[in-house]
Design a protein around this motif. Structure first.
Motif, PDB file in Angstrom:
ATOM      1  N   ALA A 248       0.820  -1.212   0.000  1.00  0.00           N
ATOM      2  CA  ALA A 248       0.000   0.000   0.000  1.00  0.00           C
ATOM      3  C   ALA A 248       0.850   1.257   0.000  1.00  0.00           C
ATOM      4  N   LEU A 249       1.994   1.190   0.641  1.00  0.00           N
ATOM      5  CA  LEU A 249       2.880   2.351   0.691  1.00  0.00           C
ATOM      6  C   LEU A 249       3.416   2.724  -0.691  1.00  0.00           C
ATOM      7  N   GLU A 250       3.381   1.775  -1.606  1.00  0.00           N
ATOM      8  CA  GLU A 250       3.855   2.025  -2.973  1.00  0.00           C
ATOM      9  C   GLU A 250       2.716   2.382  -3.925  1.00  0.00           C
ATOM     10  N   ASP A 251       1.498   2.432  -3.404  1.00  0.00           N
ATOM     11  CA  ASP A 251       0.316   2.642  -4.234  1.00  0.00           C
ATOM     12  C   ASP A 251      -0.308   3.996  -3.898  1.00  0.00           C
ATOM     13  N   LYS A 252      -0.332   4.899  -4.843  1.00  0.00           N
ATOM     14  CA  LYS A 252      -0.851   6.244  -4.601  1.00  0.00           C
ATOM     15  C   LYS A 252      -2.363   6.268  -4.379  1.00  0.00           C
ATOM     16  N   GLU A 253      -3.029   5.162  -4.672  1.00  0.00           N
ATOM     17  CA  GLU A 253      -4.469   5.103  -4.466  1.00  0.00           C
ATOM     18  C   GLU A 253      -4.835   4.525  -3.104  1.00  0.00           C
ATOM     19  N   GLN A 254      -3.810   4.248  -2.293  1.00  0.00           N
ATOM     20  CA  GLN A 254      -4.040   3.752  -0.947  1.00  0.00           C
ATOM     21  C   GLN A 254      -3.338   4.671   0.055  1.00  0.00           C
ATOM     22  N   ALA A 255      -3.850   4.675   1.274  1.00  0.00           N
ATOM     23  CA  ALA A 255      -3.220   5.466   2.332  1.00  0.00           C
ATOM     24  C   ALA A 255      -3.058   4.603   3.574  1.00  0.00           C
ATOM     25  N   VAL A 256      -1.910   4.727   4.216  1.00  0.00           N
ATOM     26  CA  VAL A 256      -1.623   4.065   5.487  1.00  0.00           C
ATOM     27  C   VAL A 256      -1.594   5.166   6.541  1.00  0.00           C
ATOM     28  N   ILE A 257      -2.436   5.038   7.570  1.00  0.00           N
ATOM     29  CA  ILE A 257      -2.702   6.154   8.474  1.00  0.00           C
ATOM     30  C   ILE A 257      -2.374   5.781   9.916  1.00  0.00           C
TER      31      ILE A 257
ATOM     32  N   THR B 263      -9.368  11.925   3.074  1.00  0.00           N
ATOM     33  CA  THR B 263      -9.088  10.512   2.783  1.00  0.00           C
ATOM     34  C   THR B 263     -10.102   9.893   1.828  1.00  0.00           C
ATOM     35  N   ALA B 264     -11.144  10.649   1.470  1.00  0.00           N
ATOM     36  CA  ALA B 264     -12.193  10.099   0.606  1.00  0.00           C
ATOM     37  C   ALA B 264     -11.674   9.761  -0.787  1.00  0.00           C
ATOM     38  N   ARG B 265     -10.554  10.360  -1.189  1.00  0.00           N
ATOM     39  CA  ARG B 265     -10.054  10.132  -2.554  1.00  0.00           C
ATOM     40  C   ARG B 265      -9.339   8.795  -2.709  1.00  0.00           C
ATOM     41  N   TYR B 266      -9.014   8.135  -1.604  1.00  0.00           N
ATOM     42  CA  TYR B 266      -8.270   6.872  -1.690  1.00  0.00           C
ATOM     43  C   TYR B 266      -9.214   5.694  -1.899  1.00  0.00           C
ATOM     44  N   LYS B 267      -8.728   4.702  -2.646  1.00  0.00           N
ATOM     45  CA  LYS B 267      -9.534   3.502  -2.878  1.00  0.00           C
ATOM     46  C   LYS B 267      -9.489   2.545  -1.692  1.00  0.00           C
ATOM     47  N   ARG B 268      -8.397   2.577  -0.936  1.00  0.00           N
ATOM     48  CA  ARG B 268      -8.292   1.716   0.247  1.00  0.00           C
ATOM     49  C   ARG B 268      -7.471   2.434   1.314  1.00  0.00           C
ATOM     50  N   LEU B 269      -7.881   2.219   2.559  1.00  0.00           N
ATOM     51  CA  LEU B 269      -7.216   2.817   3.706  1.00  0.00           C
ATOM     52  C   LEU B 269      -6.777   1.713   4.664  1.00  0.00           C
ATOM     53  N   ILE B 270      -5.616   1.894   5.270  1.00  0.00           N
ATOM     54  CA  ILE B 270      -5.145   0.985   6.321  1.00  0.00           C
ATOM     55  C   ILE B 270      -4.769   1.837   7.520  1.00  0.00           C
ATOM     56  N   THR B 271      -5.404   1.582   8.644  1.00  0.00           N
ATOM     57  CA  THR B 271      -5.098   2.323   9.860  1.00  0.00           C
ATOM     58  C   THR B 271      -4.187   1.486  10.755  1.00  0.00           C
TER      59      THR B 271
ATOM     60  N   ALA C   9     -10.848   3.182  11.916  1.00  0.00           N
ATOM     61  CA  ALA C   9     -11.445   2.376  10.854  1.00  0.00           C
ATOM     62  C   ALA C   9     -12.968   2.429  10.918  1.00  0.00           C
ATOM     63  N   MET C  10     -13.526   2.353  12.132  1.00  0.00           N
ATOM     64  CA  MET C  10     -14.971   2.493  12.297  1.00  0.00           C
ATOM     65  C   MET C  10     -15.446   3.843  11.781  1.00  0.00           C
ATOM     66  N   ALA C  11     -14.707   4.903  12.123  1.00  0.00           N
ATOM     67  CA  ALA C  11     -15.108   6.247  11.706  1.00  0.00           C
ATOM     68  C   ALA C  11     -15.113   6.374  10.188  1.00  0.00           C
ATOM     69  N   HIS C  12     -14.090   5.835   9.541  1.00  0.00           N
ATOM     70  CA  HIS C  12     -14.057   5.865   8.076  1.00  0.00           C
ATOM     71  C   HIS C  12     -15.279   5.144   7.500  1.00  0.00           C
ATOM     72  N   ALA C  13     -15.569   3.954   8.025  1.00  0.00           N
ATOM     73  CA  ALA C  13     -16.717   3.197   7.525  1.00  0.00           C
ATOM     74  C   ALA C  13     -18.018   3.945   7.774  1.00  0.00           C
TER      75      ALA C  13
ATOM     76  N   GLY D 291     -18.873   6.275   5.013  1.00  0.00           N
ATOM     77  CA  GLY D 291     -18.912   5.722   3.670  1.00  0.00           C
ATOM     78  C   GLY D 291     -17.591   5.296   3.080  1.00  0.00           C
ATOM     79  N   GLN D 292     -16.493   5.451   3.835  1.00  0.00           N
ATOM     80  CA  GLN D 292     -15.176   5.010   3.359  1.00  0.00           C
ATOM     81  C   GLN D 292     -14.958   3.578   3.858  1.00  0.00           C
ATOM     82  N   GLU D 293     -15.672   2.638   3.243  1.00  0.00           N
ATOM     83  CA  GLU D 293     -15.769   1.292   3.800  1.00  0.00           C
ATOM     84  C   GLU D 293     -14.636   0.358   3.405  1.00  0.00           C
ATOM     85  N   ASN D 294     -13.834   0.722   2.434  1.00  0.00           N
ATOM     86  CA  ASN D 294     -12.693  -0.128   2.059  1.00  0.00           C
ATOM     87  C   ASN D 294     -11.516   0.240   2.958  1.00  0.00           C
ATOM     88  N   VAL D 295     -11.624  -0.182   4.204  1.00  0.00           N
ATOM     89  CA  VAL D 295     -10.646   0.179   5.227  1.00  0.00           C
ATOM     90  C   VAL D 295     -10.297  -1.064   6.030  1.00  0.00           C
ATOM     91  N   ALA D 296      -9.024  -1.163   6.382  1.00  0.00           N
ATOM     92  CA  ALA D 296      -8.523  -2.301   7.154  1.00  0.00           C
ATOM     93  C   ALA D 296      -7.706  -1.792   8.339  1.00  0.00           C
TER      94      ALA D 296
END
Length: 268
Positions: free
Chosen positions: A155-164, A208-216, A228-232, A235-240
């Motif tokens: 994910a760190l190499e993917d601009k469409e993902q964010a690690v938070i 963070t809405a612009r990312y396709k996937r989030l990892i907290t 992660a709950m807050a993101h979901a 509506g930002q449900e693709n979160v791990a």
């Protein structure tokens, strides 16, 4: 998912208390507060029983087959209506919620405001220790709700993902996963017991809405569940949640920015 399906307010729970299908759990990290007083009928959600004893890292979730068995042993069936809460530390309730959702439970909510809000609403407390009879739980797991170190590295190499990083800013500034961003869990709560309003959360998570996937991540996978709950919730449900978080990341010598002591709570 939305706020109403993820959270329950004290007034609604007061009307449900005593329902045969309700499974109520105090998910405070140790049972000392539970023994001092809890919502009538509540059992204790022992995080240790839902964590892998074979992992070198505290609170790493059980393998799915053992987790599903443990959920049933705790008295939760697939049809149970589950409510979890914590005393003074909302992230522990969020972790319990996340684990149950990961295992595939469809009806679990967090009591917003925890025991304090319950008592403020006129809810009674008791000290009797409660244990539910074992049940059969058959959920459809959601493995995507937890991420491992390899997924984080990718994910760190993917601009469409964010690690938070969700720890306090002081901790993030001391050391964090290289290339990760920061949004502290304290920014999403009122005190340590309630979520902010949905509008306030949405405003804080707008970027963070612009990312396709989030990892907290956090120190060991507890506080990360709150973000992660807050993101979901908005509506930002693709979160791990990165389960091993910094405990695993630092132990395995993976890339960090900063060499300071990120465990700031141990200094106090």
């Amino acid at each position: 998912m939305n706020r109403e399906t993820m959270l329950i307010e004290p007034a609604e729970l007061l009307n449900k208390l005593g329902n045969d299908n309700l499974r109520l759990f105090d998910a405070t990290f140790t049972d000392a507060a539970y023994r001092q007083g809890h919502i009538p009928g509540a059992a204790y959600f022992d995080h240790g029983r839902f964590s892998d004893p074979d992992s070198p890292y505290e609170c790493t979730v059980l393998p799915l087959d053992r987790l599903i068995e443990q959920i049933g042993q705790s008295g939760i069936s697939s049809d149970s209506e589950v409510v979890v809460y914590a005393c003074g530390m909302l992230p522990y309730a969020a972790r319990a919620w996340w684990v149950l959702r990961y295992a595939g439970h469809e009806s679990v909510r967090v009591l917003n405001g925890g025991l304090s809000a319950w008592q403020a609403a006129g809810g009674p407390v008791e000290q009797q220790i409660r244990v539910y009879a074992p049940a059969i739980f058959n959920g459809t797991p959601r493995p995507e709700l937890f991420a491992g170190k390899d997924e984080v590295l990718a994910a760190l190499e993917d601009k469409e993902q964010a690690v938070i990083n969700v720890l306090p800013l002081e901790s993030y500034q001391a050391a964090h996963i290289a290339e990760s961003t920061w949004l502290g869990c304290l920014e999403l709560m009122q005190g340590m017991e309630s979520f902010l309003s949905s509008d306030q959360i949405a405003a804080r998570l707008r970027d963070t809405a612009r990312y396709k996937r989030l990892i907290t991540y956090c120190g060991g996978g507890i506080a990360a569940a709150l973000n992660a709950m807050a993101h979901a919730m908005v509506g930002q449900e693709n979160v791990a949640v990165y389960d091993g978080s910094l405990d695993e990341w630092t132990a395995e010598g993976l890339p960090l920015t900063g060499a300071g002591d990120w465990q700031i709570w141990k200094r106090r």
